[in-house]
Motif scaffolding. Structure first.
Motif, PDB file in Angstrom:
ATOM      1  N   ASP A 120      16.748  13.428   9.196  1.00  0.00           N
ATOM      2  CA  ASP A 120      16.677  14.017  10.539  1.00  0.00           C
ATOM      3  C   ASP A 120      15.400  14.842  10.648  1.00  0.00           C
ATOM      4  O   ASP A 120      15.217  15.806   9.902  1.00  0.00           O
ATOM      5  N   TYR A 161      25.914   8.279  12.167  1.00  0.00           N
ATOM      6  CA  TYR A 161      24.612   7.915  12.705  1.00  0.00           C
ATOM      7  C   TYR A 161      24.738   7.585  14.184  1.00  0.00           C
ATOM      8  O   TYR A 161      25.537   6.722  14.571  1.00  0.00           O
ATOM      9  N   LEU A 162      24.016   8.309  15.013  1.00  0.00           N
ATOM     10  CA  LEU A 162      24.017   8.101  16.464  1.00  0.00           C
ATOM     11  C   LEU A 162      25.425   8.122  17.046  1.00  0.00           C
ATOM     12  O   LEU A 162      25.790   7.289  17.877  1.00  0.00           O
ATOM     13  N   GLY A 208      11.544  17.614   7.897  1.00  0.00           N
ATOM     14  CA  GLY A 208      12.865  17.132   8.273  1.00  0.00           C
ATOM     15  C   GLY A 208      13.887  17.452   7.212  1.00  0.00           C
ATOM     16  O   GLY A 208      13.598  18.119   6.210  1.00  0.00           O
ATOM     17  N   SER A 213      20.062   8.772   5.533  1.00  0.00           N
ATOM     18  CA  SER A 213      19.509   9.172   6.826  1.00  0.00           C
ATOM     19  C   SER A 213      18.640  10.417   6.660  1.00  0.00           C
ATOM     20  O   SER A 213      18.877  11.250   5.784  1.00  0.00           O
ATOM     21  N   HIS A 222      15.529   6.107  15.542  1.00  0.00           N
ATOM     22  CA  HIS A 222      15.953   6.351  16.920  1.00  0.00           C
ATOM     23  C   HIS A 222      15.503   7.763  17.263  1.00  0.00           C
ATOM     24  O   HIS A 222      16.205   8.737  16.998  1.00  0.00           O
ATOM     25  N   VAL A 282      24.425   8.150   4.310  1.00  0.00           N
ATOM     26  CA  VAL A 282      24.801   8.283   5.705  1.00  0.00           C
ATOM     27  C   VAL A 282      26.321   8.212   5.869  1.00  0.00           C
ATOM     28  O   VAL A 282      26.985   7.373   5.275  1.00  0.00           O
ATOM     29  N   LEU A 341      17.104   5.928   9.656  1.00  0.00           N
ATOM     30  CA  LEU A 341      18.046   5.306   8.734  1.00  0.00           C
ATOM     31  C   LEU A 341      17.250   4.490   7.732  1.00  0.00           C
ATOM     32  O   LEU A 341      16.418   3.662   8.127  1.00  0.00           O
ATOM     33  N   GLU A 367      19.496  13.971   4.775  1.00  0.00           N
ATOM     34  CA  GLU A 367      20.949  14.010   4.960  1.00  0.00           C
ATOM     35  C   GLU A 367      21.700  13.271   3.865  1.00  0.00           C
ATOM     36  O   GLU A 367      22.934  13.271   3.853  1.00  0.00           O
ATOM     37  N   ASP A 406      14.357  10.948  16.561  1.00  0.00           N
ATOM     38  CA  ASP A 406      14.192  11.790  15.377  1.00  0.00           C
ATOM     39  C   ASP A 406      15.216  11.491  14.290  1.00  0.00           C
ATOM     40  O   ASP A 406      15.261  12.194  13.274  1.00  0.00           O
ATOM     41  N   ASP A 407      16.036  10.473  14.467  1.00  0.00           N
ATOM     42  CA  ASP A 407      17.034  10.084  13.459  1.00  0.00           C
ATOM     43  C   ASP A 407      16.584   8.790  12.785  1.00  0.00           C
ATOM     44  O   ASP A 407      16.464   7.755  13.439  1.00  0.00           O
TER      45      ASP A 407
END
Length: 426
Positions: A15, A143-144, A134, A13, A107, A140, A112, A137, A109-110
């Protein structure tokens, strides 16, 4: 998540930092050029002077669109294309400077990212982060709002919302409460007759909060709560004591199962990445409107991909017709998923098998004869016949005791519900 488990993919992921400000400004249309007045007290404040916004800012309605277009333009420049009907999912086949397929979903600013080779994925992330500011990360684990548990030795990916569920239970004072075995009490039905003429504000606030929090669980990781959520959501405007009692019972059930989620696995080669589904309906189940309930589950790699429990939009005149309406609604989801899988390199070569426990419904979908029992059905529902004729979808007969979607259409006893939810959890 499902394809990552089946293909031993790496899931990472990224960000984005202050994502909207990194987007290119929209220079066309009514939301293109935006102007603002500096707030009073600012050193640059001048009476009668406005300033043009050079970058999309948080709070401007067009900022999200600007970010989406900026990301899409960059991905297409790198050889990516959108997936299916989704404008925020991109994929790039192997070739050129990347030796393996890369799939990215965003999604806001996130992001995958999935790839079968770690070096390829790291190289792509480095390229991406030279254009966008960014944070990488890494693998993962969340997530969300969902916890992601990857077990590469067992070739499995588990998606759950344990922390969120615990927070919801504590918020409504149900943490540590007595547990129950099913979300709704078998044999009971909620009705508008239980709604008072004047709703108590405190009860209303609590009920709406519970239903709202359940919606996030149902949409992400808990298909076993779908029918209960569908029933409770009918009375959000005018809930009564009976409705609140039913909602709190769902929290009691959640207390005993809050650690559970969905687990995808790497199946045998003959069943790997093979899409299949189950569909069912409960005829005239709504006591207030006499409409039936649709329930379907689409599954791949041992666990559900998508599911729905919803009251049908029309009154049907027989159980066969109710099943036919449910099958057509499931067919829409089949088309959506087949196109999505095709674009990420997992095209379904044969018809998607959907299991149905009503023989008349299957015959109606295969035989275009204008039967007396079906000639009054709205023409849009004949969509299912075209899918069957074109080899996109195939309805197969199963016993009602084996229909997984049964738990998404009605209240069932615990032994039956327990058997269904074992599949729904993967």
């Amino acid at each position: 998540m499902s394809t990552a488990a089946a293909g031993d993919l790496h899931l990472h992921s990224v960000d984005l930092t202050q994502a909207f400000i990194q987007a290119d400004r929209l220079d066309e249309g009514v939301n293109g050029r935006v102007f603002m007045t500096p707030p009073p007290g600012c050193e640059e404040y001048e009476e009668g002077v406005v300033y043009e916004v050079l970058k999309p800012l948080y709070g401007i309605p067009s900022s999200a669109k600007a970010l989406a277009l900026t990301l899409s333009k960059w991905f297409k420049g790198e050889g990516f294309s959108t997936v299916g009907f989704e404008d925020s999912v991109w994929t790039r086949p192997a070739g050129g400077k990347y030796d393996h397929r890369i799939t990215v979903s965003a999604h806001i600013d996130d992001l995958l990212m999935a790839c079968g080779d770690l070096r390829t994925l790291d190289a792509f992330k480095k390229t991406f982060l030279t254009r966008f500011d960014g944070t990488d990360e890494g693998a993962v684990d969340q997530y969300l709002g969902c916890e992601v548990i990857m077990d590469r030795k067992e070739h499995s990916v588990t998606l759950r919302q344990k922390v969120y569920a615990e927070r919801v239970l504590r918020l409504y004072g149900m943490w540590g409460c007595a547990t129950v075995k099913t979300p709704l009490e078998p044999g009971t039905r909620l009705s508008k007759k239980d709604s008072p003429q004047h709703v108590d504000p405190a009860l209303h606030r609590r009920y709406r909060g519970i239903v709202g929090h359940l919606s996030f669980l149902v949409s992400c990781t808990r298909p076993d709560l779908s029918f209960a959520y569908s029933e409770l959501s009918k009375f959000v405007q005018f809930p009564g004591a009976a409705h609140l009692k039913a909602a709190e019972r769902v929290l009691q059930y959640l207390m005993g199962t809050y650690e559970h989620g969905i687990t995808y696995r790497k199946l045998d080669e003959c069943r790997r990445n093979h899409l299949e589904g189950w569909v069912d309906s409960d005829y005239a189940a709504d006591p207030d409107t006499r409409r039936s309930v649709t329930g379907y589950v689409m599954s791949m790699n041992g666990a559900p991909l998508s599911w729905k429990a919803k009251r049908q939009g029309c009154v049907t005149l027989s159980s066969s017709e109710a099943e036919y309406v449910a099958a057509s609604q499931c067919g829409v989801e089949v088309v959506y998923l087949r196109v999505l899988l095709r674009d990420i390199g997992l095209e379904q070569l044969g018809p998607t098998e959907v299991w149905e426990d009503n023989a008349s419904c299957i015959k109606m979908s295969e035989n275009p004869v204008n039967r007396e029992r079906s000639r009054h059905i709205d023409t849009r529902l004949y969509f299912i016949r075209d899918l069957v004729h074109d080899g996109v979808m195939k309805l197969l007969k199963c016993a009602w005791t084996e229909n997984v979607a049964d738990a998404l259409t009605k209240r069932v006893s615990f032994p039956t519900f327990d058997e269904r939810r074992r599949f729904l959890w993967g």
